[in-house]
Design an enzyme around this catalytic site. Structure first.
Site, PDB file in Angstrom:
ATOM      1  N   GLU A   1       0.850  -1.199   0.000  1.00  0.00           N
ATOM      2  CA  GLU A   1       0.000   0.000   0.000  1.00  0.00           C
ATOM      3  C   GLU A   1       0.887   1.251   0.000  1.00  0.00           C
ATOM      4  O   GLU A   1       1.835   1.335   0.756  1.00  0.00           O
ATOM      5  CB  GLU A   1      -0.913  -0.021   1.240  1.00  0.00           C
TER       6      GLU A   1
ATOM      7  N   LYS B   1       8.289  -1.567  -2.297  1.00  0.00           N
ATOM      8  CA  LYS B   1       7.618  -0.795  -1.233  1.00  0.00           C
ATOM      9  C   LYS B   1       8.658  -0.186  -0.283  1.00  0.00           C
ATOM     10  O   LYS B   1       8.616   1.005   0.030  1.00  0.00           O
ATOM     11  CB  LYS B   1       6.638  -1.715  -0.478  1.00  0.00           C
TER      12      LYS B   1
ATOM     13  N   CYS C   1       6.089   4.639   9.573  1.00  0.00           N
ATOM     14  CA  CYS C   1       6.705   3.797   8.533  1.00  0.00           C
ATOM     15  C   CYS C   1       8.094   4.183   8.056  1.00  0.00           C
ATOM     16  O   CYS C   1       8.926   3.294   7.885  1.00  0.00           O
ATOM     17  CB  CYS C   1       5.758   3.702   7.349  1.00  0.00           C
TER      18      CYS C   1
HETATM   19  P1  NAD Z   1      -2.196  -0.167  12.563  1.00  0.00           P
HETATM   20  O1  NAD Z   1      -1.413  -0.395  13.795  1.00  0.00           O
HETATM   21  O2  NAD Z   1      -2.969   1.102  12.410  1.00  0.00           O
HETATM   22  O3  NAD Z   1      -3.218  -1.370  12.315  1.00  0.00           O
HETATM   23  C1  NAD Z   1      -2.851  -2.696  12.397  1.00  0.00           C
HETATM   24  C2  NAD Z   1      -4.002  -3.454  13.045  1.00  0.00           C
HETATM   25  O4  NAD Z   1      -3.725  -4.862  12.964  1.00  0.00           O
HETATM   26  C3  NAD Z   1      -4.197  -3.158  14.524  1.00  0.00           C
HETATM   27  O5  NAD Z   1      -5.513  -2.654  14.721  1.00  0.00           O
HETATM   28  C4  NAD Z   1      -4.004  -4.513  15.221  1.00  0.00           C
HETATM   29  O6  NAD Z   1      -4.869  -4.707  16.323  1.00  0.00           O
HETATM   30  C5  NAD Z   1      -4.308  -5.477  14.104  1.00  0.00           C
HETATM   31  N1  NAD Z   1      -3.738  -6.814  14.285  1.00  0.00           N
HETATM   32  C6  NAD Z   1      -2.450  -7.151  14.557  1.00  0.00           C
HETATM   33  N2  NAD Z   1      -2.315  -8.490  14.603  1.00  0.00           N
HETATM   34  C7  NAD Z   1      -3.533  -9.020  14.352  1.00  0.00           C
HETATM   35  C8  NAD Z   1      -4.025 -10.348  14.275  1.00  0.00           C
HETATM   36  N3  NAD Z   1      -3.229 -11.403  14.425  1.00  0.00           N
HETATM   37  N4  NAD Z   1      -5.340 -10.534  14.029  1.00  0.00           N
HETATM   38  C9  NAD Z   1      -6.173  -9.471  13.856  1.00  0.00           C
HETATM   39  N5  NAD Z   1      -5.753  -8.187  13.920  1.00  0.00           N
HETATM   40  C10 NAD Z   1      -4.448  -7.959  14.156  1.00  0.00           C
HETATM   41  O7  NAD Z   1      -1.143  -0.303  11.356  1.00  0.00           O
HETATM   42  P2  NAD Z   1      -1.182   0.434   9.939  1.00  0.00           P
HETATM   43  O8  NAD Z   1      -0.659   1.820  10.080  1.00  0.00           O
HETATM   44  O9  NAD Z   1      -2.507   0.217   9.330  1.00  0.00           O
HETATM   45  O10 NAD Z   1      -0.070  -0.381   9.146  1.00  0.00           O
HETATM   46  C11 NAD Z   1      -0.282  -1.720   8.774  1.00  0.00           C
HETATM   47  C12 NAD Z   1       0.798  -2.119   7.779  1.00  0.00           C
HETATM   48  O11 NAD Z   1       0.686  -1.303   6.595  1.00  0.00           O
HETATM   49  C13 NAD Z   1       2.234  -1.922   8.265  1.00  0.00           C
HETATM   50  O12 NAD Z   1       3.026  -2.934   7.717  1.00  0.00           O
HETATM   51  C14 NAD Z   1       2.638  -0.586   7.659  1.00  0.00           C
HETATM   52  O13 NAD Z   1       4.017  -0.495   7.443  1.00  0.00           O
HETATM   53  C15 NAD Z   1       1.913  -0.613   6.335  1.00  0.00           C
HETATM   54  N6  NAD Z   1       1.569   0.701   5.774  1.00  0.00           N
HETATM   55  C16 NAD Z   1       1.086   1.679   6.592  1.00  0.00           C
HETATM   56  C17 NAD Z   1       0.708   2.900   6.041  1.00  0.00           C
HETATM   57  C18 NAD Z   1       0.172   4.005   6.894  1.00  0.00           C
HETATM   58  O14 NAD Z   1      -0.022   5.096   6.369  1.00  0.00           O
HETATM   59  N7  NAD Z   1      -0.079   3.821   8.165  1.00  0.00           N
HETATM   60  C19 NAD Z   1       0.793   3.099   4.660  1.00  0.00           C
HETATM   61  C20 NAD Z   1       1.276   2.064   3.860  1.00  0.00           C
HETATM   62  C21 NAD Z   1       1.647   0.858   4.432  1.00  0.00           C
HETATM   63  C1  UGA Z   2       4.479   7.692   3.725  1.00  0.00           C
HETATM   64  C2  UGA Z   2       4.525   7.611   2.193  1.00  0.00           C
HETATM   65  O1  UGA Z   2       4.356   8.926   1.655  1.00  0.00           O
HETATM   66  C3  UGA Z   2       3.450   6.694   1.648  1.00  0.00           C
HETATM   67  O2  UGA Z   2       3.580   6.554   0.236  1.00  0.00           O
HETATM   68  C4  UGA Z   2       3.583   5.314   2.318  1.00  0.00           C
HETATM   69  O3  UGA Z   2       2.550   4.459   1.876  1.00  0.00           O
HETATM   70  C5  UGA Z   2       3.514   5.469   3.824  1.00  0.00           C
HETATM   71  O4  UGA Z   2       4.565   6.381   4.262  1.00  0.00           O
HETATM   72  C6  UGA Z   2       3.751   4.191   4.571  1.00  0.00           C
HETATM   73  O5  UGA Z   2       4.311   3.262   4.049  1.00  0.00           O
HETATM   74  O6  UGA Z   2       3.363   4.235   5.737  1.00  0.00           O
HETATM   75  P1  UGA Z   2       3.006   9.002   5.495  1.00  0.00           P
HETATM   76  O7  UGA Z   2       4.071   8.596   6.431  1.00  0.00           O
HETATM   77  O8  UGA Z   2       1.591   8.735   5.870  1.00  0.00           O
HETATM   78  O9  UGA Z   2       3.227   8.276   4.075  1.00  0.00           O
HETATM   79  O10 UGA Z   2       3.099  10.548   5.183  1.00  0.00           O
HETATM   80  P2  UGA Z   2       4.120  11.439   4.327  1.00  0.00           P
HETATM   81  O11 UGA Z   2       3.341  12.465   3.637  1.00  0.00           O
HETATM   82  O12 UGA Z   2       5.035  10.629   3.509  1.00  0.00           O
HETATM   83  O13 UGA Z   2       4.955  12.158   5.475  1.00  0.00           O
HETATM   84  C7  UGA Z   2       5.874  11.455   6.279  1.00  0.00           C
HETATM   85  C8  UGA Z   2       6.638  12.443   7.142  1.00  0.00           C
HETATM   86  O14 UGA Z   2       7.529  13.216   6.348  1.00  0.00           O
HETATM   87  C9  UGA Z   2       5.734  13.447   7.855  1.00  0.00           C
HETATM   88  O15 UGA Z   2       6.241  13.704   9.144  1.00  0.00           O
HETATM   89  C10 UGA Z   2       5.839  14.669   6.987  1.00  0.00           C
HETATM   90  O16 UGA Z   2       5.553  15.871   7.654  1.00  0.00           O
HETATM   91  C11 UGA Z   2       7.304  14.597   6.580  1.00  0.00           C
HETATM   92  N1  UGA Z   2       7.588  15.343   5.330  1.00  0.00           N
HETATM   93  C12 UGA Z   2       6.945  15.021   4.184  1.00  0.00           C
HETATM   94  C13 UGA Z   2       8.544  16.346   5.360  1.00  0.00           C
HETATM   95  O17 UGA Z   2       9.140  16.633   6.401  1.00  0.00           O
HETATM   96  N2  UGA Z   2       8.824  17.022   4.195  1.00  0.00           N
HETATM   97  C14 UGA Z   2       8.197  16.738   3.021  1.00  0.00           C
HETATM   98  O18 UGA Z   2       8.499  17.392   2.000  1.00  0.00           O
HETATM   99  C15 UGA Z   2       7.240  15.712   3.012  1.00  0.00           C
END
Ligand code: NAD
Ligand code: UGA
Length: 456
Positions: free
Chosen positions: A162, A221, A277
């Site tokens: 994602e 990713k 992340c």
């Molecule tokens: P999160 O902590 O918000 O959500 C994860 C959820 O999974 C939690 O609610 C937890 O209770 C649940 N969980 C864990 N183990 C479980 C199990 N065995 N059965 C059922 N539920 C379970 O995490 P997130 O921010 O959504 O991130 C999830 C993954 O996606 C991570 O690998 C992260 O790196 C990736 N990712 C996150 C973002 C983001 O913007 N947060 C963007 C892209 C990718």
């Molecule tokens: C980031 C990536 O942008 C997503 O593509 C990815 O899916 C995600 O991580 C993930 O794997 O979790 P996110 O962390 O939600 O998304 O937000 P960003 O907009 O990337 O910002 C990350 C951090 O960098 C924030 O603290 C933001 O303020 C900072 N940032 C961003 C800067 O300091 N300068 C910039 O120019 C841009």
């Protein structure tokens, strides 16, 4: 091609919640069920629409339209698994805390738990989709679990990372730059890739749906996040040179970004990137490089995180230089607790590190942020400081920016919330006491010429 009727996503967090909501919006003929081991979270996804577990612009409007129609939130994980053709795994993959890989590698225990649970429960063939961010060869680990624990069912594993960013998740999901699907080269692997690609094609154009092998997808990713974070550390390193030399980082950033080969995005200087992340994914990449014996490559990427830590310290040090080493009896107000604007997520937010640093020197901290609470702030401090019992009482949340600065010697801007730009900064300065020192770690007040603002 098999018609897909039911899809489950395990993990109803920042990825699972918004992504399944947009899937449900775009695919009205498929039922989507989000499950989570955290019952309270599922209850609040099912509860008051104004109190969903995560704040994301546009999310509640989709949930209003789809919840109870083709989008369901459930605590019944077993039934959801049994009834689904496709299972997304969107659980957390934090940095390992103890043992081999501690401090660097990704902890896959939650993903492994899911795989073991699915293997135990499943009675019919399933496509398992890695939505979580994982190291290369995770799919191989999952395959081993499935073949060992349930050989009567065919599990086809796909990698579909994602790329959404928080604060713009809904727009990113509705209109992604690309959708990446990695799968096995076997006939059944390619069939699974086509099934998932077909679902995305309901709203994403075909040329944006890229299919690769599993390992390319898993690595792409981590690499995307590393490249984005690298740009931020690069611009932040240049901000330190600007601070010494009299160059203006906003002007430098603009001049660099106008070169179309570089581009303007991700060149905003800041107090350092936060979020759950970037740091964990780069550390994971560093660990992977080390396991492959690529020490120089590991060091190259590690530097991105080290520069980020330097930038956070540089911000606190600027306050300390101005107000003195001993901050006893000084009130410092921090504007912004979440790691970026338009989210309530504060994981790894620079504010936490700056606050702990200042609290440890005796400061009293007031925080204003439109999306946080004292409970979140205290839980963050507890998580990141071993000294929390001595400092927790010295930090307050005040839900009004003008009240938050009463008695403050310093206001620090840590998150780029739009509303901070339109505050009456003259009035804020009038309310503050002593040195009246405003430090803008996000460079958002650059056009407020009449105010004396310090930049990082
Ligand atoms: P999160 O902590 O918000 O959500 C994860 C959820 O999974 C939690 O609610 C937890 O209770 C649940 N969980 C864990 N183990 C479980 C199990 N065995 N059965 C059922 N539920 C379970 O995490 P997130 O921010 O959504 O991130 C999830 C993954 O996606 C991570 O690998 C992260 O790196 C990736 N990712 C996150 C973002 C983001 O913007 N947060 C963007 C892209 C990718
Ligand atoms: C980031 C990536 O942008 C997503 O593509 C990815 O899916 C995600 O991580 C993930 O794997 O979790 P996110 O962390 O939600 O998304 O937000 P960003 O907009 O990337 O910002 C990350 C951090 O960098 C924030 O603290 C933001 O303020 C900072 N940032 C961003 C800067 O300091 N300068 C910039 O120019 C841009």
């Amino acid at each position: 091609m098999k018609t897909i009727k039911n899809i489950t996503c395990i993990g109803a967090g920042y990825v699972g919640g918004p992504s399944m909501s947009v899937f449900a919006e775009k695919c009205p003929n498929i039922n989507f069920t989000l499950v989570d081991k955290n019952e309270e979270k599922i209850n609040s996804w099912n509860g008051n629409i104004d109190n969903l577990p995560i704040y994301e612009p546009g999310l509640k409007e989709i949930i209003k339209k789809t919840r109870g129609k083709n989008l369901f939130f459930s605590n019944d994980i077993d039934n959801a698994i049994i009834n689904s053709d496709i299972i997304f795994i969107a659980v957390n993959t934090p940095t390992i805390k103890e043992g081999p890989g501690a401090g660097f590698g990704a902890d896959l225990k939650y993903i492994i738990n899911c795989a073991e649970h699915i293997a135990k429960i499943a009675k019919s063939d399933k496509i398992i989709v890695e939505k979580s961010t994982v190291p290369i060869k995770t799919a191989e680990k999952l395959e081993q679990i499935f073949s060992k624990k349930n050989s009567s069912v065919n599990f086809e594993i796909l990698s579909n990372p994602e790329f959404l960013a928080e604060g713009t998740a809904i727009e990113d999901l509705r209109n992604p730059d690309r959708v990446l699907i990695g799968g096995n080269k076997s006939a059944s692997g390619q069939n699974a890739v086509n099934i998932l690609a077909d679902i995305y094609s309901k709203w994403v154009s075909k040329e944006k749906i890229i299919t690769t092998n599993l390992w390319s997808s898993e690595l792409s990713k981590l690499a995307s996040n590393a490249m984005l974070a690298q740009r931020i550390s690069s611009i932040n390193s240049l901000s330190a040179i600007c601070d010494k030399s009299g160059a203006d980082i906003k002007e430098v950033s603009k001049a660099i970004g106008l070169d179309h080969r570089i581009g303007k995005y991700f060149l905003n200087p800041s107090v350092g990137f936060g979020g759950s992340c970037f740091q964990k994914d780069i550390l994971n990449l560093v660990y992977l490089c080390k396991t492959y014996g690529l020490d120089e490559v590991a060091e190259y990427w590690h530097q991105v995180v080290k520069m980020n830590n330097y930038q956070k310290s540089r911000f606190s040090n600027k306050i300390i230089q101005k107000l003195g080493q001993d901050l006893n009896n000084k009130i410092i107000t921090l504007f912004g607790w979440s790691f970026k604007k338009d989210t309530n997520d504060s994981r790894e937010s620079a504010s936490i590190f700056v606050a702990i640093n200042l609290l440890n020197r005796g400061a009293k901290i007031n925080v204003y942020d439109p999306q946080t609470s004292i409970e979140i702030i205290q839980s963050d401090i507890k998580e990141y400081s071993s000294n929390y019992s001595n400092i927790l009482d010295s930090i307050k949340y005040i839900n009004d920016p003008y009240k938050a600065v009463i008695g403050s010697s310093c206001v620090g801007i840590l998150t780029e919330w739009d509303e901070f730009i339109s505050l009456n900064w003259k009035e804020i300065k009038r309310i503050m006491i002593d040195e009246k020192f405003i430090i803008d770690g996000r460079y958002i007040l650059k056009n407020i010429e009449e105010e004396k603002i310090t930049y990082l």
